[in-house]
Design a protein around this motif. Sequence first.
Motif, PDB file in Angstrom:
ATOM      1  N   SER A 260       0.820  -1.223   0.000  1.00  0.00           N
ATOM      2  CA  SER A 260       0.000   0.000   0.000  1.00  0.00           C
ATOM      3  C   SER A 260       0.849   1.268   0.000  1.00  0.00           C
ATOM      4  CB  SER A 260      -0.955  -0.016   1.200  1.00  0.00           C
ATOM      5  OG  SER A 260      -0.235  -0.013   2.423  1.00  0.00           O
ATOM      6  N   ASP A 261       2.123   1.149  -0.353  1.00  0.00           N
ATOM      7  CA  ASP A 261       3.041   2.298  -0.432  1.00  0.00           C
ATOM      8  C   ASP A 261       2.442   3.382  -1.323  1.00  0.00           C
ATOM      9  OD1 ASP A 261       5.142   4.088  -0.756  1.00  0.00           O
ATOM     10  OD2 ASP A 261       6.365   2.718  -1.950  1.00  0.00           O
ATOM     11  N   PRO A 262       2.280   4.603  -0.805  1.00  0.00           N
ATOM     12  CA  PRO A 262       1.646   5.668  -1.599  1.00  0.00           C
ATOM     13  C   PRO A 262       2.471   6.111  -2.808  1.00  0.00           C
ATOM     14  CG  PRO A 262       2.492   6.561   0.456  1.00  0.00           C
ATOM     15  CD  PRO A 262       2.654   5.066   0.520  1.00  0.00           C
ATOM     16  N   THR A 263       3.749   5.754  -2.866  1.00  0.00           N
ATOM     17  CA  THR A 263       4.576   6.162  -4.006  1.00  0.00           C
ATOM     18  C   THR A 263       4.576   5.111  -5.114  1.00  0.00           C
ATOM     19  OG1 THR A 263       6.659   5.214  -3.200  1.00  0.00           O
ATOM     20  CG2 THR A 263       6.096   7.443  -2.443  1.00  0.00           C
ATOM     21  N   ASN A 264       3.832   4.027  -4.911  1.00  0.00           N
ATOM     22  CA  ASN A 264       3.758   2.944  -5.909  1.00  0.00           C
ATOM     23  C   ASN A 264       5.130   2.437  -6.335  1.00  0.00           C
ATOM     24  OD1 ASN A 264       0.883   2.921  -6.079  1.00  0.00           O
ATOM     25  ND2 ASN A 264       1.009   4.806  -7.270  1.00  0.00           N
ATOM     26  N   GLY A 265       6.032   2.316  -5.372  1.00  0.00           N
ATOM     27  CA  GLY A 265       7.344   1.756  -5.656  1.00  0.00           C
ATOM     28  C   GLY A 265       8.381   2.752  -6.127  1.00  0.00           C
ATOM     29  N   GLU A 266       8.022   4.031  -6.220  1.00  0.00           N
ATOM     30  CA  GLU A 266       8.993   5.061  -6.628  1.00  0.00           C
ATOM     31  C   GLU A 266       9.983   5.346  -5.506  1.00  0.00           C
ATOM     32  OE1 GLU A 266       9.306   6.594  -9.684  1.00  0.00           O
ATOM     33  OE2 GLU A 266       7.848   5.081 -10.308  1.00  0.00           O
ATOM     34  N   ALA A 267       9.581   5.081  -4.283  1.00  0.00           N
ATOM     35  CA  ALA A 267      10.431   5.301  -3.109  1.00  0.00           C
ATOM     36  C   ALA A 267      10.294   4.079  -2.217  1.00  0.00           C
ATOM     37  CB  ALA A 267      10.009   6.565  -2.371  1.00  0.00           C
ATOM     38  N   GLY A 268      10.927   4.123  -1.076  1.00  0.00           N
ATOM     39  CA  GLY A 268      10.820   3.022  -0.145  1.00  0.00           C
ATOM     40  C   GLY A 268      11.358   3.417   1.205  1.00  0.00           C
ATOM     41  N   CYS A 269      11.436   2.457   2.091  1.00  0.00           N
ATOM     42  CA  CYS A 269      12.062   2.696   3.388  1.00  0.00           C
ATOM     43  C   CYS A 269      12.461   1.361   4.000  1.00  0.00           C
ATOM     44  CB  CYS A 269      11.160   3.486   4.334  1.00  0.00           C
ATOM     45  SG  CYS A 269       9.756   2.607   5.029  1.00  0.00           S
ATOM     46  N   THR A 270      13.524   1.413   4.766  1.00  0.00           N
ATOM     47  CA  THR A 270      13.853   0.256   5.579  1.00  0.00           C
ATOM     48  C   THR A 270      12.981   0.336   6.826  1.00  0.00           C
ATOM     49  OG1 THR A 270      15.604   1.359   6.829  1.00  0.00           O
ATOM     50  CG2 THR A 270      16.236   0.293   4.752  1.00  0.00           C
ATOM     51  N   ALA A 271      12.820  -0.768   7.492  1.00  0.00           N
ATOM     52  CA  ALA A 271      11.967  -0.783   8.678  1.00  0.00           C
ATOM     53  C   ALA A 271      12.534  -1.732   9.715  1.00  0.00           C
ATOM     54  CB  ALA A 271      10.552  -1.215   8.304  1.00  0.00           C
ATOM     55  N   THR A 272      12.585  -1.249  10.942  1.00  0.00           N
ATOM     56  CA  THR A 272      12.897  -2.100  12.082  1.00  0.00           C
ATOM     57  C   THR A 272      11.816  -1.849  13.116  1.00  0.00           C
ATOM     58  OG1 THR A 272      15.268  -1.957  11.661  1.00  0.00           O
ATOM     59  CG2 THR A 272      14.590  -2.680  13.852  1.00  0.00           C
ATOM     60  N   VAL A 273      11.142  -2.915  13.521  1.00  0.00           N
ATOM     61  CA  VAL A 273      10.035  -2.804  14.467  1.00  0.00           C
ATOM     62  C   VAL A 273      10.279  -3.763  15.617  1.00  0.00           C
ATOM     63  CG1 VAL A 273       7.556  -3.206  14.775  1.00  0.00           C
ATOM     64  CG2 VAL A 273       8.386  -2.106  12.694  1.00  0.00           C
ATOM     65  N   VAL A 274      10.048  -3.281  16.829  1.00  0.00           N
ATOM     66  CA  VAL A 274      10.148  -4.116  18.019  1.00  0.00           C
ATOM     67  C   VAL A 274       8.782  -4.099  18.701  1.00  0.00           C
ATOM     68  CG1 VAL A 274      11.268  -4.465  20.255  1.00  0.00           C
ATOM     69  CG2 VAL A 274      12.597  -3.568  18.324  1.00  0.00           C
ATOM     70  N   LEU A 275       8.260  -5.277  18.928  1.00  0.00           N
ATOM     71  CA  LEU A 275       6.991  -5.459  19.629  1.00  0.00           C
ATOM     72  C   LEU A 275       7.294  -6.157  20.938  1.00  0.00           C
ATOM     73  CD1 LEU A 275       3.852  -5.565  19.804  1.00  0.00           C
ATOM     74  CD2 LEU A 275       3.992  -7.736  18.540  1.00  0.00           C
ATOM     75  N   ARG A 276       6.943  -5.512  22.036  1.00  0.00           N
ATOM     76  CA  ARG A 276       7.111  -6.144  23.352  1.00  0.00           C
ATOM     77  C   ARG A 276       5.743  -6.604  23.820  1.00  0.00           C
ATOM     78  NH1 ARG A 276       6.526  -4.027  28.746  1.00  0.00           N
ATOM     79  NH2 ARG A 276       7.315  -5.577  30.181  1.00  0.00           N
ATOM     80  N   LEU A 277       5.658  -7.903  24.074  1.00  0.00           N
ATOM     81  CA  LEU A 277       4.448  -8.503  24.641  1.00  0.00           C
ATOM     82  C   LEU A 277       4.850  -9.152  25.948  1.00  0.00           C
ATOM     83  CD1 LEU A 277       2.919 -10.228  21.481  1.00  0.00           C
ATOM     84  CD2 LEU A 277       2.169  -8.100  22.554  1.00  0.00           C
ATOM     85  N   GLY A 278       4.385  -8.597  27.044  1.00  0.00           N
ATOM     86  CA  GLY A 278       4.805  -9.117  28.342  1.00  0.00           C
ATOM     87  C   GLY A 278       6.308  -9.016  28.461  1.00  0.00           C
ATOM     88  N   GLU A 279       6.961 -10.140  28.670  1.00  0.00           N
ATOM     89  CA  GLU A 279       8.420 -10.171  28.806  1.00  0.00           C
ATOM     90  C   GLU A 279       9.128 -10.593  27.525  1.00  0.00           C
ATOM     91  OE1 GLU A 279      10.033  -9.006  31.513  1.00  0.00           O
ATOM     92  OE2 GLU A 279       8.031  -8.452  32.209  1.00  0.00           O
ATOM     93  N   LYS A 280       8.387 -10.748  26.441  1.00  0.00           N
ATOM     94  CA  LYS A 280       8.983 -11.201  25.187  1.00  0.00           C
ATOM     95  C   LYS A 280       9.117 -10.044  24.203  1.00  0.00           C
ATOM     96  CE  LYS A 280       7.691 -16.018  25.347  1.00  0.00           C
ATOM     97  NZ  LYS A 280       7.183 -17.164  24.616  1.00  0.00           N
ATOM     98  N   LEU A 281      10.204 -10.085  23.427  1.00  0.00           N
ATOM     99  CA  LEU A 281      10.429  -9.118  22.361  1.00  0.00           C
ATOM    100  C   LEU A 281      10.346  -9.838  21.022  1.00  0.00           C
ATOM    101  CD1 LEU A 281      13.534  -7.066  23.588  1.00  0.00           C
ATOM    102  CD2 LEU A 281      11.132  -6.411  23.709  1.00  0.00           C
ATOM    103  N   PHE A 282       9.650  -9.222  20.091  1.00  0.00           N
ATOM    104  CA  PHE A 282       9.594  -9.694  18.720  1.00  0.00           C
ATOM    105  C   PHE A 282      10.189  -8.588  17.864  1.00  0.00           C
ATOM    106  CE2 PHE A 282       6.288 -11.859  21.013  1.00  0.00           C
ATOM    107  CZ  PHE A 282       6.320 -13.156  20.514  1.00  0.00           C
ATOM    108  N   VAL A 283      11.183  -8.921  17.063  1.00  0.00           N
ATOM    109  CA  VAL A 283      11.866  -7.931  16.241  1.00  0.00           C
ATOM    110  C   VAL A 283      11.661  -8.303  14.782  1.00  0.00           C
ATOM    111  CG1 VAL A 283      14.078  -6.830  15.721  1.00  0.00           C
ATOM    112  CG2 VAL A 283      13.590  -7.595  18.058  1.00  0.00           C
ATOM    113  N   ALA A 284      11.227  -7.320  13.992  1.00  0.00           N
ATOM    114  CA  ALA A 284      11.033  -7.526  12.559  1.00  0.00           C
ATOM    115  C   ALA A 284      11.847  -6.471  11.816  1.00  0.00           C
ATOM    116  CB  ALA A 284       9.557  -7.408  12.206  1.00  0.00           C
ATOM    117  N   ASN A 285      12.439  -6.881  10.702  1.00  0.00           N
ATOM    118  CA  ASN A 285      13.298  -5.973   9.953  1.00  0.00           C
ATOM    119  C   ASN A 285      13.099  -6.191   8.459  1.00  0.00           C
ATOM    120  OD1 ASN A 285      15.672  -4.098   9.827  1.00  0.00           O
ATOM    121  ND2 ASN A 285      16.526  -5.844   8.737  1.00  0.00           N
TER     122      ASN A 285
END
Length: 142
Positions: free
Chosen positions: A88-113
């Motif tokens: 759903s990128d509004p630039t239709n692939g003309e641009a982009g971005c790297t992404a690093t996301v950390v989700l903490r649930l209770g005592e657990k960390l989930f990292v997505a990159n």
Amino acid sequence: QINQDRSMLISPYHISEKKQDEGSLPAQLLGVFDGHGNGGEATSQHSIDTLPKLLAEKLKTIDDENMLENEEAVSQALKEVFIEVDRSDPTNGEAGCTATVVLRLGEKLFVANAGDSVSFIGFYFEGPDDKQQQQQQQQQQQ
């Protein structure tokens, strides 16, 4: 030049309708998005505007009580959300971005990159020397 980088921190991150004091799992969500290309700022902004809501919707389908035991479902939700945000990128692939996301649930960390950005997670544990040093600093300030 336009700053194409964006970040977010949502704490508490509400996944279900329950409040944390009603038994909801404590959660936080943070992310760093490094835009690139012509319009990278639009892509990174779109990511922080879209990702939290999409992820919450996916996580709501996982039973609160089993979420911590069902790591695969949480990981799959993160993967699917990354794909949906990219599509759903509004630039239709003309641009982009790297992404690093950390989700903490209770005592657990989930990292997505996605992309070539490097991330580090550090932990700080307070030791006996730290407490003594804090007391000395407080005494010096008085």
